[in-house]
Design a protein around this motif. Structure first.
Motif, PDB file in Angstrom:
ATOM      1  N   ASP A 123      39.178  38.496  40.357  1.00  0.00           N
ATOM      2  CA  ASP A 123      39.208  37.327  41.227  1.00  0.00           C
ATOM      3  C   ASP A 123      37.852  37.174  41.901  1.00  0.00           C
ATOM      4  O   ASP A 123      37.069  38.131  41.969  1.00  0.00           O
ATOM      5  CB  ASP A 123      40.309  37.484  42.284  1.00  0.00           C
ATOM      6  N   GLU A 124      37.579  35.965  42.394  1.00  0.00           N
ATOM      7  CA  GLU A 124      36.323  35.698  43.093  1.00  0.00           C
ATOM      8  C   GLU A 124      36.322  36.279  44.498  1.00  0.00           C
ATOM      9  O   GLU A 124      35.278  36.444  45.111  1.00  0.00           O
ATOM     10  CB  GLU A 124      36.059  34.192  43.138  1.00  0.00           C
ATOM     11  N   ASP A 125      37.496  36.583  45.032  1.00  0.00           N
ATOM     12  CA  ASP A 125      37.631  37.170  46.358  1.00  0.00           C
ATOM     13  C   ASP A 125      38.081  38.631  46.193  1.00  0.00           C
ATOM     14  O   ASP A 125      39.174  38.882  45.680  1.00  0.00           O
ATOM     15  CB  ASP A 125      38.649  36.379  47.169  1.00  0.00           C
ATOM     16  N   PRO A 126      37.272  39.598  46.622  1.00  0.00           N
ATOM     17  CA  PRO A 126      37.643  41.005  46.411  1.00  0.00           C
ATOM     18  C   PRO A 126      38.922  41.401  47.139  1.00  0.00           C
ATOM     19  O   PRO A 126      39.708  42.195  46.616  1.00  0.00           O
ATOM     20  CB  PRO A 126      36.431  41.789  46.938  1.00  0.00           C
ATOM     21  N   ASN A 127      39.151  40.854  48.318  1.00  0.00           N
ATOM     22  CA  ASN A 127      40.373  41.179  49.065  1.00  0.00           C
ATOM     23  C   ASN A 127      41.607  40.628  48.366  1.00  0.00           C
ATOM     24  O   ASN A 127      42.640  41.294  48.295  1.00  0.00           O
ATOM     25  CB  ASN A 127      40.299  40.643  50.495  1.00  0.00           C
ATOM     26  N   ARG A 128      41.499  39.405  47.854  1.00  0.00           N
ATOM     27  CA  ARG A 128      42.631  38.807  47.145  1.00  0.00           C
ATOM     28  C   ARG A 128      42.910  39.593  45.863  1.00  0.00           C
ATOM     29  O   ARG A 128      44.069  39.816  45.510  1.00  0.00           O
ATOM     30  CB  ARG A 128      42.379  37.340  46.844  1.00  0.00           C
ATOM     31  N   ALA A 129      41.868  40.028  45.176  1.00  0.00           N
ATOM     32  CA  ALA A 129      42.059  40.831  43.957  1.00  0.00           C
ATOM     33  C   ALA A 129      42.830  42.106  44.279  1.00  0.00           C
ATOM     34  O   ALA A 129      43.789  42.465  43.575  1.00  0.00           O
ATOM     35  CB  ALA A 129      40.710  41.157  43.310  1.00  0.00           C
ATOM     36  N   ALA A 130      42.446  42.785  45.353  1.00  0.00           N
ATOM     37  CA  ALA A 130      43.142  44.020  45.749  1.00  0.00           C
ATOM     38  C   ALA A 130      44.572  43.728  46.178  1.00  0.00           C
ATOM     39  O   ALA A 130      45.505  44.445  45.796  1.00  0.00           O
ATOM     40  CB  ALA A 130      42.375  44.701  46.876  1.00  0.00           C
ATOM     41  N   ASP A 131      44.748  42.674  46.968  1.00  0.00           N
ATOM     42  CA  ASP A 131      46.091  42.312  47.430  1.00  0.00           C
ATOM     43  C   ASP A 131      46.995  41.936  46.261  1.00  0.00           C
ATOM     44  O   ASP A 131      48.185  42.279  46.242  1.00  0.00           O
ATOM     45  CB  ASP A 131      46.020  41.160  48.432  1.00  0.00           C
ATOM     46  N   MET A 132      46.443  41.223  45.279  1.00  0.00           N
ATOM     47  CA  MET A 132      47.247  40.831  44.113  1.00  0.00           C
ATOM     48  C   MET A 132      47.646  42.052  43.299  1.00  0.00           C
ATOM     49  O   MET A 132      48.800  42.160  42.856  1.00  0.00           O
ATOM     50  CB  MET A 132      46.476  39.826  43.252  1.00  0.00           C
ATOM     51  N   ALA A 133      46.733  42.989  43.091  1.00  0.00           N
ATOM     52  CA  ALA A 133      47.060  44.203  42.338  1.00  0.00           C
ATOM     53  C   ALA A 133      48.172  44.978  43.043  1.00  0.00           C
ATOM     54  O   ALA A 133      49.133  45.432  42.405  1.00  0.00           O
ATOM     55  CB  ALA A 133      45.817  45.069  42.162  1.00  0.00           C
ATOM     56  N   ASN A 134      48.051  45.106  44.359  1.00  0.00           N
ATOM     57  CA  ASN A 134      49.084  45.802  45.131  1.00  0.00           C
ATOM     58  C   ASN A 134      50.405  45.037  45.116  1.00  0.00           C
ATOM     59  O   ASN A 134      51.479  45.645  45.077  1.00  0.00           O
ATOM     60  CB  ASN A 134      48.616  46.025  46.571  1.00  0.00           C
ATOM     61  N   TYR A 135      50.341  43.712  45.135  1.00  0.00           N
ATOM     62  CA  TYR A 135      51.562  42.914  45.109  1.00  0.00           C
ATOM     63  C   TYR A 135      52.278  43.054  43.760  1.00  0.00           C
ATOM     64  O   TYR A 135      53.507  43.080  43.718  1.00  0.00           O
ATOM     65  CB  TYR A 135      51.240  41.448  45.420  1.00  0.00           C
ATOM     66  N   PHE A 136      51.515  43.148  42.680  1.00  0.00           N
ATOM     67  CA  PHE A 136      52.132  43.400  41.375  1.00  0.00           C
ATOM     68  C   PHE A 136      52.910  44.720  41.408  1.00  0.00           C
ATOM     69  O   PHE A 136      54.028  44.806  40.889  1.00  0.00           O
ATOM     70  CB  PHE A 136      51.075  43.455  40.257  1.00  0.00           C
ATOM     71  N   VAL A 137      52.340  45.750  42.034  1.00  0.00           N
ATOM     72  CA  VAL A 137      53.029  47.036  42.147  1.00  0.00           C
ATOM     73  C   VAL A 137      54.297  46.884  42.983  1.00  0.00           C
ATOM     74  O   VAL A 137      55.358  47.400  42.608  1.00  0.00           O
ATOM     75  CB  VAL A 137      52.095  48.113  42.749  1.00  0.00           C
ATOM     76  N   ASP A 138      54.198  46.166  44.101  1.00  0.00           N
ATOM     77  CA  ASP A 138      55.382  45.944  44.944  1.00  0.00           C
ATOM     78  C   ASP A 138      56.485  45.208  44.180  1.00  0.00           C
ATOM     79  O   ASP A 138      57.658  45.590  44.251  1.00  0.00           O
ATOM     80  CB  ASP A 138      55.017  45.135  46.191  1.00  0.00           C
TER      81      ASP A 138
END
Length: 186
Positions: A123-138
């Motif tokens: 993603d273009e936003d590093p925080n959103r990329a991390a949040d999305m990866a964690n959300y996939f795990v959730d």
């Protein structure tokens, strides 16, 4: 010279990766015995000589289930909604379908030999990329728990039906035995 100019004009893309190790459910299926016989048969095949040979290419049952969950439209739509990806990706036509395609281009699910699943989000936003990866795990944990809970409930219902049927058969056998004893005593 034009390559350098294009490289500076392209937006930065950040990568975030989460790792998941699927929990083996073999003890659960073994405890359920014949109730889960199709699953047990498939599990026995995977442990056989041919199954071990093929397992390198097809993965484990748990890994396959986790990948199916991660790639499901339900999970993808939940990610799209939570992060407002229709707006982020600036999708105008067929918003859900095109956003799913764009999202699939920006994620990667990779299974390694140890059985881990790596969920990588770009993603273009590093925080959103991390949040999305964690959300996939959730979402994977939540959905997998719901599936296992439903499976256990269905197996429990099946066991209860077998138990009630066995009780009826036992009662009928007792009645038949009592009738036979009364008849032969005469």
């Amino acid at each position: 010279m034009t390559v350098i100019v294009v490289a500076f004009l392209m937006p930065n893309r950040y990568q975030s990766t989460a790792s998941v190790f699927p929990i083996e459910q073999s003890k659960l299926t073994a405890a359920l015995g014949s109730v889960s016989s199709p699953l047990n048969t498939f599990s026995r095949f995977r442990r056989s000589f041919y199954g071990k040979y093929l397992s390198k290419s097809i993965g484990s049952i748990e890994t396959d289930r986790c990948l199916a969950i991660l790639k499901s439209k339900t999970v993808l739509r939940a990610v799209i909604q939570k992060f407002n990806l229709v707006h982020v990706y600036n999708i105008k036509t067929y918003p859900i379908e095109n956003t799913i395609k764009e999202l699939l281009d920006n994620i990667e699910f990779k299974v390694v030999l140890e059985g881990n699943i790596y969920i990588t989000v770009y993603d273009e936003d590093p925080n959103r990329a991390a949040d999305m990866a964690n959300y996939f795990v959730d979402l994977l944990n939540t959905t997998n728990s719901e599936i296992m809970s439903t499976s256990v409930q269905l197996n429990q219902q099946l066991v209860n039906e077998y138990y009630r049927s066995a009780q009826k058969n036992l009662s009928a056998a007792r009645d038949s035995l009592k009738y036979l004893q009364e008849r032969s005593a005469i």
